[in-house]
Design an enzyme around this catalytic site. Structure first.
Site, PDB file in Angstrom:
ATOM      1  N   ALA A  42       0.843  -1.203   0.000  1.00 23.20           N
ATOM      2  CA  ALA A  42       0.000   0.000   0.000  1.00 23.20           C
ATOM      3  C   ALA A  42       0.875   1.250   0.000  1.00 23.20           C
ATOM      4  O   ALA A  42       0.576   2.225  -0.689  1.00 23.20           O
ATOM      5  CB  ALA A  42      -0.944  -0.010   1.194  1.00 23.20           C
ATOM      6  N   GLU A  64       0.007   3.294  -3.322  1.00 21.88           N
ATOM      7  CA  GLU A  64      -1.204   4.078  -3.055  1.00 21.88           C
ATOM      8  C   GLU A  64      -0.872   5.448  -2.458  1.00 21.88           C
ATOM      9  O   GLU A  64      -0.437   5.545  -1.316  1.00 21.88           O
ATOM     10  CB  GLU A  64      -2.130   3.317  -2.097  1.00 21.88           C
ATOM     11  CG  GLU A  64      -2.621   1.996  -2.645  1.00 21.88           C
ATOM     12  CD  GLU A  64      -3.496   2.151  -3.868  1.00 21.88           C
ATOM     13  OE1 GLU A  64      -4.236   3.163  -3.985  1.00 21.88           O
ATOM     14  OE2 GLU A  64      -3.443   1.249  -4.726  1.00 21.88           O
ATOM     15  N   ALA A  89      -2.971   7.840  -1.604  1.00 22.56           N
ATOM     16  CA  ALA A  89      -3.868   8.160  -0.483  1.00 22.56           C
ATOM     17  C   ALA A  89      -3.394   7.496   0.798  1.00 22.56           C
ATOM     18  O   ALA A  89      -3.432   8.111   1.873  1.00 22.56           O
ATOM     19  CB  ALA A  89      -5.296   7.725  -0.807  1.00 22.56           C
ATOM     20  N   GLU A 116      -2.413   9.469   4.214  1.00 21.39           N
ATOM     21  CA  GLU A 116      -3.077   9.158   5.485  1.00 21.39           C
ATOM     22  C   GLU A 116      -2.088   8.625   6.517  1.00 21.39           C
ATOM     23  O   GLU A 116      -2.228   8.881   7.709  1.00 21.39           O
ATOM     24  CB  GLU A 116      -4.214   8.162   5.235  1.00 21.39           C
ATOM     25  CG  GLU A 116      -5.336   8.784   4.442  1.00 21.39           C
ATOM     26  CD  GLU A 116      -6.209   7.796   3.697  1.00 21.39           C
ATOM     27  OE1 GLU A 116      -7.190   8.246   3.081  1.00 21.39           O
ATOM     28  OE2 GLU A 116      -5.920   6.578   3.715  1.00 21.39           O
ATOM     29  N   LEU A 132      -2.079  14.930  24.189  1.00 19.17           N
ATOM     30  CA  LEU A 132      -3.185  15.805  24.583  1.00 19.17           C
ATOM     31  C   LEU A 132      -3.604  15.549  26.029  1.00 19.17           C
ATOM     32  O   LEU A 132      -3.614  14.403  26.479  1.00 19.17           O
ATOM     33  CB  LEU A 132      -4.392  15.587  23.667  1.00 19.17           C
ATOM     34  CG  LEU A 132      -4.329  16.227  22.296  1.00 19.17           C
ATOM     35  CD1 LEU A 132      -5.510  15.764  21.443  1.00 19.17           C
ATOM     36  CD2 LEU A 132      -4.315  17.738  22.391  1.00 19.17           C
ATOM     37  N   GLU A 149      -8.724   2.266   4.113  1.00 21.45           N
ATOM     38  CA  GLU A 149      -7.957   2.590   2.898  1.00 21.45           C
ATOM     39  C   GLU A 149      -7.290   1.341   2.326  1.00 21.45           C
ATOM     40  O   GLU A 149      -7.285   1.132   1.105  1.00 21.45           O
ATOM     41  CB  GLU A 149      -6.914   3.664   3.190  1.00 21.45           C
ATOM     42  CG  GLU A 149      -6.166   4.136   1.960  1.00 21.45           C
ATOM     43  CD  GLU A 149      -7.063   4.808   0.939  1.00 21.45           C
ATOM     44  OE1 GLU A 149      -7.048   4.376  -0.242  1.00 21.45           O
ATOM     45  OE2 GLU A 149      -7.785   5.754   1.294  1.00 21.45           O
ATOM     46  N   GLU A 200      -9.944  -2.360  -5.192  1.00 23.62           N
ATOM     47  CA  GLU A 200      -9.542  -1.808  -6.485  1.00 23.62           C
ATOM     48  C   GLU A 200      -8.587  -2.746  -7.222  1.00 23.62           C
ATOM     49  O   GLU A 200      -8.693  -2.921  -8.444  1.00 23.62           O
ATOM     50  CB  GLU A 200      -8.903  -0.439  -6.297  1.00 23.62           C
ATOM     51  CG  GLU A 200      -9.901   0.625  -5.899  1.00 23.62           C
ATOM     52  CD  GLU A 200      -9.273   1.990  -5.703  1.00 23.62           C
ATOM     53  OE1 GLU A 200      -8.035   2.121  -5.782  1.00 23.62           O
ATOM     54  OE2 GLU A 200     -10.040   2.946  -5.476  1.00 23.62           O
ATOM     55  N   GLU A 241     -12.511  -4.864 -18.971  1.00 26.76           N
ATOM     56  CA  GLU A 241     -13.547  -4.097 -19.658  1.00 26.76           C
ATOM     57  C   GLU A 241     -14.341  -3.260 -18.652  1.00 26.76           C
ATOM     58  O   GLU A 241     -14.309  -3.515 -17.452  1.00 26.76           O
ATOM     59  CB  GLU A 241     -14.491  -5.031 -20.420  1.00 26.76           C
ATOM     60  CG  GLU A 241     -15.441  -5.852 -19.552  1.00 26.76           C
ATOM     61  CD  GLU A 241     -14.808  -7.044 -18.840  1.00 26.76           C
ATOM     62  OE1 GLU A 241     -15.464  -7.586 -17.939  1.00 26.76           O
ATOM     63  OE2 GLU A 241     -13.674  -7.415 -19.152  1.00 26.76           O
ATOM     64  N   LYS A 275     -15.727  -0.116  -6.825  1.00 25.80           N
ATOM     65  CA  LYS A 275     -14.743   0.938  -6.563  1.00 25.80           C
ATOM     66  C   LYS A 275     -15.384   2.144  -5.874  1.00 25.80           C
ATOM     67  O   LYS A 275     -14.799   2.725  -4.958  1.00 25.80           O
ATOM     68  CB  LYS A 275     -14.054   1.364  -7.857  1.00 25.80           C
ATOM     69  CG  LYS A 275     -13.076   0.337  -8.387  1.00 25.80           C
ATOM     70  CD  LYS A 275     -12.358   0.891  -9.607  1.00 25.80           C
ATOM     71  CE  LYS A 275     -11.217  -0.003 -10.015  1.00 25.80           C
ATOM     72  NZ  LYS A 275     -10.379   0.603 -11.042  1.00 25.80           N
TER      73      LYS A 275
END
Length: 100
Positions: free
Chosen positions: A3, A7, A9, A13, A27, A48, A55, A64, A73
């Site tokens: 990934a 990828e 994205a 991320e 925090l 993801e 995909e 096709e 997708k």
């Protein structure tokens, strides 16, 4: 590893996760809030990866144009959008509760 290599994205991320997870740890909020903040980011990465898997399978078997390929997708992308939305709502809500 796959990934990260293929990828965009997922890389974006992941960079956000590397920044936001330490922020969540530092925090001044309860442990439950920290877990929610971190969990929402990890969920985005999980979704993801699953979207990328969908995909890859569709591309492997569908040379096709087919309506079901597009639907698969689109649904995977919608799942990522929902996970990102959940993460945003979680972060905004917890930060607002902690600092407002």
């Amino acid at each position: 590893k796959a990934a990260w290599k293929t990828e965009d994205a997922f890389r974006q991320e992941s960079v956000l996760a590397v920044i936001l997870i330490p922020v969540a740890v530092l925090l001044p909020v309860s442990l439950v809030y920290k877990l929610l903040l971190i969990g929402s980011i990890i969920l985005v990465l999980i979704v993801e990866v699953l979207n990328s898997a969908i995909e890859a399978v569709v591309d492997r078997f569908g040379g096709e144009i087919h309506p079901l390929s597009g639907k698969a997708k689109d649904l995977g992308s919608a799942a990522v959008l929902l996970a990102l939305t959940l993460a945003l709502i979680t972060w905004v809500s917890i930060l607002a509760d902690a600092f407002l």
